[in-house]
Design an enzyme around this catalytic site. Structure first.
Site, PDB file in Angstrom:
ATOM      1  N   ARG A  36       0.819  -1.213   0.000  1.00  0.00           N
ATOM      2  CA  ARG A  36       0.000   0.000   0.000  1.00  0.00           C
ATOM      3  C   ARG A  36       0.857   1.269   0.000  1.00  0.00           C
ATOM      4  NH1 ARG A  36      -4.879  -2.167   3.949  1.00  0.00           N
ATOM      5  NH2 ARG A  36      -6.308  -2.665   2.248  1.00  0.00           N
ATOM      6  N   GLY A  86      -7.208  -7.343   1.292  1.00  0.00           N
ATOM      7  CA  GLY A  86      -5.892  -7.150   1.911  1.00  0.00           C
ATOM      8  C   GLY A  86      -5.147  -8.465   2.069  1.00  0.00           C
ATOM      9  N   GLY A  95     -12.544  -4.198   1.716  1.00  0.00           N
ATOM     10  CA  GLY A  95     -13.938  -3.836   1.982  1.00  0.00           C
ATOM     11  C   GLY A  95     -14.480  -2.860   0.952  1.00  0.00           C
ATOM     12  N   LYS A 112     -15.015 -14.958   6.702  1.00  0.00           N
ATOM     13  CA  LYS A 112     -16.417 -14.799   7.130  1.00  0.00           C
ATOM     14  C   LYS A 112     -17.387 -14.725   5.962  1.00  0.00           C
ATOM     15  CE  LYS A 112     -17.573 -12.212  10.715  1.00  0.00           C
ATOM     16  NZ  LYS A 112     -17.660 -10.915  11.414  1.00  0.00           N
TER      17      LYS A 112
END
Ligand code: ADP
Ligand code: MG
Length: 408
Positions: free
Chosen positions: A50, A365, A389, A215
């Site tokens: 990043r 990520g 996200g 998840k």
């Protein structure tokens, strides 16, 4: 001016960094919101992707004579100063990447920030301490966020948002500051949006999406939004076990979100066979470097074992589906790739995507970190997104506050 790429029906132009550079920046203080949220081991940066991706904007602004003030967050320090989340090591690395000194302020909008930014001369770069050390940054209370944004905005004359990984957050540095300063989209934000747009508007077919990660509840929205658009949806990672449970299989001690089983059952029923689940799974009793592993059919996971990776037959099946794909989006590792015995599935699927000559995009990520950690050639992918996200919310069709505000 550039076409707007988020919510249809909103204003159709956004000012960009090129517009700001054309206006002239010499002598102007420019706040650059970057996404420098890198993984750390103590104060050692374990993946600087990043930082590398963010460097061109401060570099161009400093080169054009601006007084650059970089603002970013790191981790989730909960609105208080927490030395574990100091951006200092990130400022050091950014300085190396830029080949310019980066003056580091010990606070966000306090005395150090004011002295540091006031001392800048044309072409200088400063970095503020972790913006999430201030409770106002993430506050749900508009007034509290606004009060903090006032202080941040006072440090600059213009605002460039280049923090793609944070544009889905209604945070002071991403949203409220842009209401207070002339605002421009940075190059990374523009590049990310143009790539994601290719995934949602008329993608080349076959269009194959690979989803994994931990998840299922984080990814249901994107599954719902993408199912009508894709030709195949390959599901691995921790989230596949909730789908396997929805098919009536026992999943032993694997990750399971019991409250999502019904939704997964409905998605399987509605998906017209587009969803492909693993047929074999790597299981072990515990997640350890020396774990004894076994490959079992996905329909026969022993009750005392955890499914921690997809098996070799699944890698071959997913690979076959990826061969010849014209568009691929991948989010979420296929297994616990951080631990060697459970990395093969992620490696195999990543290699299949790398070998595909369609338009291949990786978002997330951990997925991006996996590519670098497993030693894959990053250039074999068309695009590796810096935003997990944010890219998922874009693909879900949700309004991204940090983009919406740039359109005003
Ligand atoms: P991304 O950041 O790419 O969006 P996620 O954050 O959703 O990905 O998920 C990444 C995590 O999922 C990794 O830390 C990985 O260890 C974990 N994971 C993948 N497969 C499994 C599994 N079978 N059981 C438990 N965790 C898993
Ligand atoms: Mg993640």
């Amino acid at each position: 001016m550039s076409p707007c790429w988020s919510a249809p029906g909103s204003a159709d132009v956004v000012k960009t960094l090129d517009d700001l550079l054309a206006e002239g920046v010499a002598g102007r203080r420019v706040l650059v919101r970057s996404d420098l949220n890198v993984p750390l081991d103590g104060d050692k940066i374990t993946d600087d992707g990043r930082i590398i991706a963010s460097a061109p904007v401060p570099d161009a602004l400093a080169g054009a004579g601006a007084r650059v003030v970089v603002c970013a967050h790191l981790g989730r320090p909960k609105g208080v100063r927490d030395p574990r989340y100091s951006l200092r090591p990130v400022a050091t690395r950014l300085s190396e990447v830029l080949g310019r000194e980066v003056r580091f302020a010990n606070d966000v909008v306090g005395e150090s920030a004011q002295i540091t930014t006031a001392a800048l001369v044309d072409g200088d770069v400063a970095m503020l301490e972790n913006v999430r050390f201030e409770a106002g940054e993430t506050s749900k209370d508009d007034a509290e966020r606004g009060a903090f944004a006032d202080q941040l905005a006072a440090l600059a004359d213009a605002d460039v948002d280049d923090a793609f990984g944070a544009v889905h957050r209604k945070h002071a540095s991403v949203y409220d500051v842009a209401q207070r300063l002339p605002h421009y989209a940075g190059w990374l934000v523009l590049r990310e949006l143009s790539v994601l747009r290719r995934l949602t508007e008329d993608p080349d077919r076959p269009y194959v999406v690979v989803l994994g990660g931990s998840k299922v509840s984080d990814k249901l929205g994107v599954i719902e939004a993408l199912l009508p658009k894709v030709d195949r949806l390959l599901v691995g990672g921790g989230m596949c076990f909730t789908f396997l449970a929805a098919q009536g299989h026992g999943v032993g001690g694997s990750l399971l979100e019991a409250d999502q089983v019904d939704t997964c059952r409905r998605l399987l029923a509605e998906s017209q066979d587009k969803i492909t689940l693993p047929t074999d799974v790597v299981v072990a009793a515990e997640v350890t470097e020396d774990a004894e592993t076994e490959v079992v059919p996905a329909s026969a996971i022993p009750p005392d074992r955890k499914g921690l990776d997809v098996g070799p037959a699944t890698v071959a099946e997913f690979g076959a589906a990826l061969t010849g794909a014209r568009t691929v989006f991948w989010n979420g590792p296929m297994g616990v790739f951080e631990v060697a015995p459970f990395a093969s599935g992620t490696l195999g699927v990543a290699l299949a995507i790398a070998g595909c000559d369609g338009f291949t995009v990786v978002g997330g990520g951990d997925s991006a970190a996996a590519i670098r950690q497993l030693g894959l050639d990053e250039t074999a992918f068309s695009h590796i997104s810096t935003g997990g996200g944010a890219s998922l919310e874009f693909l879900e069709g949700r309004t991204l506050p940090g983009i919406a505000i740039l359109e005003t």
